[in-house]
Write a protein that holds these residues in place. Structure first.
Motif, PDB file in Angstrom:
ATOM      1  N   VAL A 140       6.441   3.471   2.816  1.00 64.07           N
ATOM      2  CA  VAL A 140       5.432   3.650   1.661  1.00 64.07           C
ATOM      3  C   VAL A 140       4.795   2.194   1.387  1.00 64.07           C
ATOM      4  CG1 VAL A 140       5.160   4.573  -0.647  1.00 64.07           C
ATOM      5  CG2 VAL A 140       6.407   5.869   0.865  1.00 64.07           C
ATOM      6  N   LEU A 141       5.674   1.388   1.044  1.00 68.26           N
ATOM      7  CA  LEU A 141       5.173   0.100   0.975  1.00 68.26           C
ATOM      8  C   LEU A 141       4.337  -0.451   1.993  1.00 68.26           C
ATOM      9  CD1 LEU A 141       8.016  -2.022  -0.898  1.00 68.26           C
ATOM     10  CD2 LEU A 141       5.862  -0.724  -2.189  1.00 68.26           C
ATOM     11  N   GLY A 142       4.509  -0.283   3.107  1.00 68.75           N
ATOM     12  CA  GLY A 142       3.987  -0.824   4.381  1.00 68.75           C
ATOM     13  C   GLY A 142       2.555  -0.234   4.689  1.00 68.75           C
ATOM     14  N   ALA A 143       2.542   1.070   3.955  1.00 66.65           N
ATOM     15  CA  ALA A 143       1.262   1.812   4.245  1.00 66.65           C
ATOM     16  C   ALA A 143       0.390   1.524   3.252  1.00 66.65           C
ATOM     17  CB  ALA A 143       1.749   3.252   4.319  1.00 66.65           C
ATOM     18  N   VAL A 144       0.463   0.854   2.210  1.00 68.71           N
ATOM     19  CA  VAL A 144      -0.420   0.383   1.092  1.00 68.71           C
ATOM     20  C   VAL A 144      -1.811  -0.066   1.600  1.00 68.71           C
ATOM     21  CG1 VAL A 144      -1.070  -0.637  -0.848  1.00 68.71           C
ATOM     22  CG2 VAL A 144       1.422   0.352  -0.612  1.00 68.71           C
ATOM     23  N   SER A 145      -2.698   0.401   1.606  1.00 64.13           N
ATOM     24  CA  SER A 145      -4.128  -0.018   1.975  1.00 64.13           C
ATOM     25  C   SER A 145      -4.587  -1.559   1.453  1.00 64.13           C
ATOM     26  CB  SER A 145      -5.112   0.912   2.004  1.00 64.13           C
ATOM     27  OG  SER A 145      -5.836   1.083   0.835  1.00 64.13           O
ATOM     28  N   ALA A 146      -5.408  -2.202   2.194  1.00 62.05           N
ATOM     29  CA  ALA A 146      -5.842  -3.472   1.796  1.00 62.05           C
ATOM     30  C   ALA A 146      -6.523  -3.165   0.321  1.00 62.05           C
ATOM     31  CB  ALA A 146      -6.772  -4.360   2.760  1.00 62.05           C
ATOM     32  N   SER A 147      -7.422  -2.020   0.547  1.00 68.80           N
ATOM     33  CA  SER A 147      -8.317  -1.576  -0.779  1.00 68.80           C
ATOM     34  C   SER A 147      -7.588  -1.144  -1.967  1.00 68.80           C
ATOM     35  CB  SER A 147      -9.193  -0.485  -0.411  1.00 68.80           C
ATOM     36  OG  SER A 147      -8.623   0.638   0.196  1.00 68.80           O
TER      37      SER A 147
END
Length: 180
Positions: A140-147
């Motif tokens: 879940v953390l690794g999937a946080v988008s740059a935006s």
């Protein structure tokens, strides 16, 4: 969100990977922070056999107080460090090459990695009570988008090559860690 992982000291390659990432990443913009986040979570996901302790916490605060909350959490984590050998803040990097190696027993000594993250969207962390929950939370953390990524801190200790915590030192510094 805050995710902490206590790994066996044989995860020294992870320390090297985090040092290398900190020395080369461009943290002056959100895409660079997101790259650091992805590489950090991937590095942790690649070592499930070394996970021993973990803790995951998530909370929501009003946007107006997000920066002060994040700064408070960051300061609390950084205050646990005896010294900061490797830093990369807003693209400004420093690394103390004179750090000496320490001795450790890779079967009973540990390193700790903390990921602190501020996101525009709520994060549904699964917790870290067992290896499956920890894996899901890392994903879940690794999937946080740059935006969506507002701020990120990756703190690991000890930072010196060959240094490690004893079980007592780890659990004293990180009392919320639970056996995975």
């Amino acid at each position: 969100a805050q995710l902490q992982v206590g790994l066996l000291a044989s995860a020294r390659q992870l320390q090297d990977d985090l040092r290398r990432l900190a020395s080369s990443a461009d943290t002056s913009h959100s895409a660079g922070l997101q790259a650091v986040l992805q590489e950090t979570t991937l590095a942790l996901l690649r070592h499930p056999d070394l996970w021993v302790y973990a803790n995951a916490e998530v909370g929501q605060v009003p946007f107006a107080s997000a920066e002060s909350t994040f700064t408070r959490l960051t300061m609390a984590e950084r205050s646990k460090l005896d010294r900061e050998l490797t830093t990369n803040v807003a693209g400004r990097r420093s690394q103390d090459a004179g750090a000496s190696a320490g001795d450790s027993d890779a079967t009973s000594d540990f390193i700790a990695v903390t990921v602190l993250l501020a996101s525009r969207r709520p994060l549904a962390l699964k917790g870290a009570d067992n290896a499956d929950q920890l894996r899901q939370s890392l994903q879940v953390l690794g999937a946080v988008s740059a935006s969506d990524l507002i701020a990120l801190e990756v703190i690991w200790q000890p930072d010196g090559a060959g240094e490690a915590f004893s079980t007592e030192q780890l659990l004293t510094a990180y009392p919320d860690l639970r056996h995975v």
